[in-house]
Write a protein that holds these residues in place. Structure first.
Motif, mmCIF file in Angstrom:
data_model
loop_
_atom_site.group_PDB
_atom_site.id
_atom_site.type_symbol
_atom_site.label_atom_id
_atom_site.label_comp_id
_atom_site.label_asym_id
_atom_site.label_seq_id
_atom_site.Cartn_x
_atom_site.Cartn_y
_atom_site.Cartn_z
ATOM 1 N N ASP A 72 -0.480 -5.651 12.803
ATOM 2 C CA ASP A 72 0.408 -6.816 12.777
ATOM 3 C C ASP A 72 -0.027 -7.814 11.710
ATOM 4 O OD1 ASP A 72 2.255 -6.140 14.753
ATOM 5 O OD2 ASP A 72 0.938 -6.830 16.361
ATOM 6 N N ILE A 73 -1.328 -8.013 11.599
ATOM 7 C CA ILE A 73 -1.843 -8.958 10.591
ATOM 8 C C ILE A 73 -1.621 -8.405 9.192
ATOM 9 C CG2 ILE A 73 -3.911 -10.103 9.713
ATOM 10 C CD1 ILE A 73 -5.013 -10.129 12.532
ATOM 11 N N LYS A 74 -1.973 -7.137 8.969
ATOM 12 C CA LYS A 74 -1.821 -6.541 7.636
ATOM 13 C C LYS A 74 -0.361 -6.493 7.200
ATOM 14 C CE LYS A 74 -5.908 -3.548 7.480
ATOM 15 N NZ LYS A 74 -6.379 -2.140 7.326
ATOM 16 N N LYS A 75 0.511 -6.307 8.184
ATOM 17 C CA LYS A 75 1.933 -6.204 7.881
ATOM 18 C C LYS A 75 2.451 -7.452 7.167
ATOM 19 C CE LYS A 75 4.318 -4.783 11.384
ATOM 20 N NZ LYS A 75 5.071 -4.814 12.648
ATOM 21 N N TYR A 76 1.918 -8.613 7.554
ATOM 22 C CA TYR A 76 2.387 -9.871 6.974
ATOM 23 C C TYR A 76 1.364 -10.484 6.013
ATOM 24 C CZ TYR A 76 5.942 -9.292 10.502
ATOM 25 O OH TYR A 76 6.965 -8.773 11.250
ATOM 26 N N PRO A 84 1.671 -13.515 12.856
ATOM 27 C CA PRO A 84 2.980 -13.461 13.521
ATOM 28 C C PRO A 84 2.869 -13.835 14.995
ATOM 29 C CG PRO A 84 2.092 -11.255 13.246
ATOM 30 C CD PRO A 84 1.142 -12.178 12.545
ATOM 31 N N VAL A 85 3.838 -14.579 15.483
ATOM 32 C CA VAL A 85 3.887 -14.976 16.893
ATOM 33 C C VAL A 85 5.140 -14.363 17.498
ATOM 34 C CG1 VAL A 85 4.014 -16.886 18.520
ATOM 35 C CG2 VAL A 85 2.707 -17.142 16.387
ATOM 36 N N PHE A 107 5.462 -18.035 12.662
ATOM 37 C CA PHE A 107 4.148 -17.656 12.155
ATOM 38 C C PHE A 107 3.175 -18.820 12.294
ATOM 39 C CE2 PHE A 107 7.032 -14.824 9.911
ATOM 40 C CZ PHE A 107 6.385 -13.607 10.015
ATOM 41 N N LYS A 108 1.914 -18.472 12.528
ATOM 42 C CA LYS A 108 0.840 -19.460 12.535
ATOM 43 C C LYS A 108 -0.053 -19.219 11.331
ATOM 44 C CE LYS A 108 0.299 -20.332 17.526
ATOM 45 N NZ LYS A 108 -0.661 -20.224 18.664
ATOM 46 N N SER A 109 -0.776 -20.255 10.932
ATOM 47 C CA SER A 109 -1.727 -20.127 9.839
ATOM 48 C C SER A 109 -3.143 -20.083 10.418
ATOM 49 C CB SER A 109 -1.589 -21.304 8.871
ATOM 50 O OG SER A 109 -2.520 -21.195 7.821
ATOM 51 N N HIS A 110 -3.950 -19.183 9.881
ATOM 52 C CA HIS A 110 -5.335 -19.060 10.364
ATOM 53 C C HIS A 110 -6.284 -19.013 9.171
ATOM 54 C CE1 HIS A 110 -8.639 -17.759 13.033
ATOM 55 N NE2 HIS A 110 -9.030 -17.038 11.989
ATOM 56 N N ARG A 111 -7.293 -19.873 9.169
ATOM 57 C CA ARG A 111 -8.310 -19.896 8.119
ATOM 58 C C ARG A 111 -9.519 -19.085 8.604
ATOM 59 N NH1 ARG A 111 -7.640 -21.676 2.940
ATOM 60 N NH2 ARG A 111 -6.600 -23.542 3.733
ATOM 61 N N VAL A 112 -9.879 -18.046 7.849
ATOM 62 C CA VAL A 112 -10.954 -17.138 8.253
ATOM 63 C C VAL A 112 -12.295 -17.874 8.297
ATOM 64 C CG1 VAL A 112 -12.212 -15.027 7.688
ATOM 65 C CG2 VAL A 112 -9.743 -15.151 7.289
ATOM 66 N N LYS A 113 -12.979 -17.685 9.404
ATOM 67 C CA LYS A 113 -14.296 -18.308 9.576
ATOM 68 C C LYS A 113 -15.396 -17.281 9.334
ATOM 69 C CE LYS A 113 -12.288 -21.320 13.110
ATOM 70 N NZ LYS A 113 -12.226 -21.615 14.557
ATOM 71 N N ARG A 114 -16.601 -17.752 9.237
ATOM 72 C CA ARG A 114 -17.751 -16.896 8.988
ATOM 73 C C ARG A 114 -17.894 -15.838 10.090
ATOM 74 N NH1 ARG A 114 -23.356 -17.555 10.177
ATOM 75 N NH2 ARG A 114 -24.709 -16.473 8.690
#
Length: 718
Positions: free
Chosen positions: A177-181, A199-200, A153-160
């Motif tokens: 895929d995003i909602k699943k995790y 997820p990767v 898994f990767k971490s992603h910080r939501v941007k504007r």
């Protein structure tokens, strides 16, 4: 603005409840609304509703008002990498069933960072003997079905200005895929600085279309498949969720004999594993004919929607002519033309398939323009006055509507509600102007207004758009509008309900008719004497008075006496009932009426007498005014916890009508289609079985038959 005013009114009417049902919570470091909602067994939406500013984010140390039930607070646990539901349940000495009960979403798998409820605060603790064991990899049900799983898994910080869609595009994955995790985003919207778990998948991962995709989407992503023994066009099409025609379009030169080892083109998506694609005994393949709908199919097969979906998961996004599905095997004489017999109870919850968002318009006389909500004292004074009777009825009815919408959400239905204030009764011109200013074209159903004249005004205005309009509390029929739905059975229908009950067995019975004088009761008297030509009619004196000698002449000591009393005069009823009660010591007497009017509730009419006479009467509802343990319904329990009081008849009515409408919309393409199903639905106090008039709209022909039993309680006998 109207919705805000209505919410404030509800709070004013339930001030003590407001104080009891909300708890202060100081935000701790790292907490978000989703985690807090888990802790207090509520939803993010409920917290946002009370704390609107929290939608833009919360800060450590901030105080939030949290809606709670019975002051419940739960022990929560944040899932760590590689943990499973079983290992967590084992560690905290709780059953896996209880863990799933507290966290229904966990059935599909759990993920690193997910928050789980373990039990009420102070009731659970970690076990030293059962530490959490690591597993090799994170697996969800979806992964097992699709045969793929993330390698990391990767971490992603939501941007504007980022959205789930744009982020999914960035990482070449789907929104699902995003909602699943990151399961909180099934109910929350993403915000700037939110941290996502991405997820990767391995580089050679096949691009697999989600189950919710359309067949057109599935056809755009293909792979090669080698024909195996026993393969048929039917089984291959079913396995990949497409029609035989679509399979043939992917393989225009397909050899009809399907030689083993032949390589063909198929969609990448797999809905039915190869080893489950064999038709077992008791089942058969069925090709969907043109214009077939899910509604018709589940009705004809007489099986729940969820059972059909389990057998054929690829039909979730709709049926298509030529599609091959598996159904329970039918005999030679069977057909797909099963209908529900009149009166048969039907469970719509098990037949839901139409999960498109439902657009509900609610029109009630809140009279908001007459209120000054900035002046609480004056508002409370108004609400306690007789002038506010219509407002209070509307508010109680609306509370029932809200409870029904919440219940429908637990069944997977999404409801978009628009509320309109019709202000007062008999104001057709205002209602017309209200409709002319709004666009109702996408509305599934209009519930209300309460008053007949206003309902007919709305039905007339929306007739051209063919939008169903529901009359919630009037029993007057509309003979003009085909989009009019009358939910209260008419007086004539209630009369027939009792008459049919009596006619079921008139042998060896002495039928006695006692009818109040006056033109109003002549029609029902004629109806009764024509249906019971052998009945004896008691003589009524001036002033609607029955003398004992006149009663004695029509009673029979050697037969059961079924006495039909038709009156709305308190004086007459309080005269006749005691006379019958006195005769009950020497005669077998059963009292019946086609209309138990408010006169029977007068103090001069004793319930002990009605109980001894076993009064029978038809009713539009069960009339459970006092909800004891025997009659307690989950709705009543939830309502009492939410509002601190027993629901009155208007709140129950609001729930029953709304929940039935939403269930019907979930089992058909529209309400007209749903109303064509012959059968009865039943809820807290009401039941519904609609029929169409040849000239006019729909009417509800479902009613109850009730009697007083020996213990002074009301009992439903039909």
């Amino acid at each position: 603005m109207n919705l805000l005013k209505i919410t404030l009114l509800l709070l004013l009417l339930n001030t003590s409840v407001f104080a009891q049902q909300y708890k202060s919570h100081k935000v701790e470091k790292g907490e978000n609304v989703y985690r807090i909602a888990k802790r207090y067994n509520t939803t993010p939406e409920a917290i946002y509703k009370i704390n609107p500013t929290s939608k833009s984010g919360i800060k450590e140390g901030e105080i939030l008002a949290i809606p709670v039930i019975d002051n419940q607070e739960y022990e929560t646990y944040t899932v760590k990498a590689k943990e499973t539901a079983y290992s967590i349940a084992r560690r905290y000495n709780i059953s896996i069933d209880k863990l799933y009960l507290l966290n229904p979403e966990a059935v599909k798998g759990i993920n690193d960072g997910q928050v789980l409820r373990l039990g009420k605060l102070g009731e659970v603790s970690a076990s030293v003997e059962n530490p959490v064991k690591e597993v090799d990899k994170v697996t969800t049900v979806e992964d097992m079905v699709n045969g793929v799983q993330p390698i990391k898994f990767k971490s992603h910080r939501v941007k504007r200005k980022e959205t789930l869609f744009s982020i999914a595009q960035l990482y070449n994955i789907s929104v699902e895929d995003i909602k699943k995790y990151n399961k909180q985003f099934y109910s929350e919207s993403i915000k700037k600085k939110d941290k996502l778990k991405i997820p990767v998948y391995s580089e050679n991962r096949e691009q697999i279309q989600l189950l919710t995709g359309t067949s057109k989407d599935r056809l755009s992503v293909t792979t090669k498949y080698t024909i195996k023994p026993k393969d048929t066009k039917f089984s291959i099409a079913r396995r990949h969720g497409i029609t035989i025609k679509e399979l043939e379009s992917l393989n225009p030169k397909l050899d009809e004999s399907l030689p083993i080892g032949l390589e063909i083109t198929v969609p990448t998506a797999i809905f039915v594993p190869y080893d489950e694609n064999i038709v077992e005994p008791g089942f058969q393949l069925y090709t969907i004919p043109p214009k077939e709908t899910m509604f018709n199919l589940v009705r004809q097969l007489n099986i729940p929607t969820d059972s059909l979906l389990k057998m054929n998961p690829y039909i979730k996004d709709g049926l298509k002519a030529g599609m091959v599905i598996i159904i329970p095997q039918r005999g030679v004489s069977d057909s797909l033309a099963i209908d529900y017999a009149e009166g048969k109870a039907i469970d719509l919850e098990s037949k839901l398939f139409n999960f498109k968002p439902k657009k509900l318009a609610v029109m009630l006389p809140f009279n908001l323009d007459y209120l000054d909500l900035d002046n609480r004292e004056k508002t409370e004074e108004y609400l306690e006055s007789r002038k506010a009777q219509g407002t209070k009825v509307a508010l109680d009815f609306y509370k029932g509507i809200l409870m029904a919408i919440d219940s429908a959400k637990t069944k997977g239905l999404t409801v978009d509600v628009t509320v309109y204030d019709t202000q007062k009764n008999n104001n057709s011109e205002y209602v017309k102007s209200l409709i002319s200013k709004k666009d109702f074209r996408k509305t599934d159903v209009v519930l209300g207004p309460l008053y007949q004249a206003n309902v007919e005004t709305v039905a007339a205005a929306l007739k051209s758009e063919n939008i169903p309009v529901i009359s919630p509390i009037s029993n007057k029929e509309s003979k003009l509008y085909g989009n009019f739905f009358q939910t209260i059975p008419s007086d004539e229908l209630l009369q027939d309900k009792l008459i049919d009950f009596i006619k079921e067995d008139t042998s060896n019975k002495n039928i006695v008719i006692i009818v109040q004088s006056g033109t109003r009761f002549e029609k029902v008297k004629e109806k009764l004497t024509s249906r019971f030509p052998e009945a004896k009619v008691a003589k009524i004196e001036k002033g609607n008075y029955l003398y004992e000698p006149n009663l004695a002449k029509v009673l029979d000591k050697n037969k059961p006496n079924w006495v039909i009393l038709e009156s709305n005069d308190v004086a007459m009823i309080s005269n006749v009932v005691p006379l019958l009660n006195a005769k009950a010591s020497s005669h077998k007497i059963t009292l019946l009426t086609t209309d138990k009017s408010k006169a029977y509730d007068d103090d001069s009419v004793k319930n002990q007498h009605l109980s001894r006479l076993k009064l029978h009467y038809p009713s539009v509802d069960k009339e459970y005014d006092n909800y004891d343990k025997e009659h307690t319904d989950p709705f009543v329990t939830k309502y009492q916890k939410k509002y601190g009081m027993i629901p009155n008849k208007y709140a129950v009515r609001g729930f029953d009508i709304t929940y039935d409408l939403l269930m019907r919309l979930g089992t058909a393409d529209n309400l007209f289609h749903a109303a064509s199903v012959e059968g009865t639905t039943e809820y807290v106090e009401s039941k519904f079985n609609y029929a169409k008039k040849s000239m006019g709209g729909y009417y509800n022909k479902a009613a109850y038959l009730i009697k007083f039993d020996d213990e002074l309680k009301l009992k439903v006998i039909d």
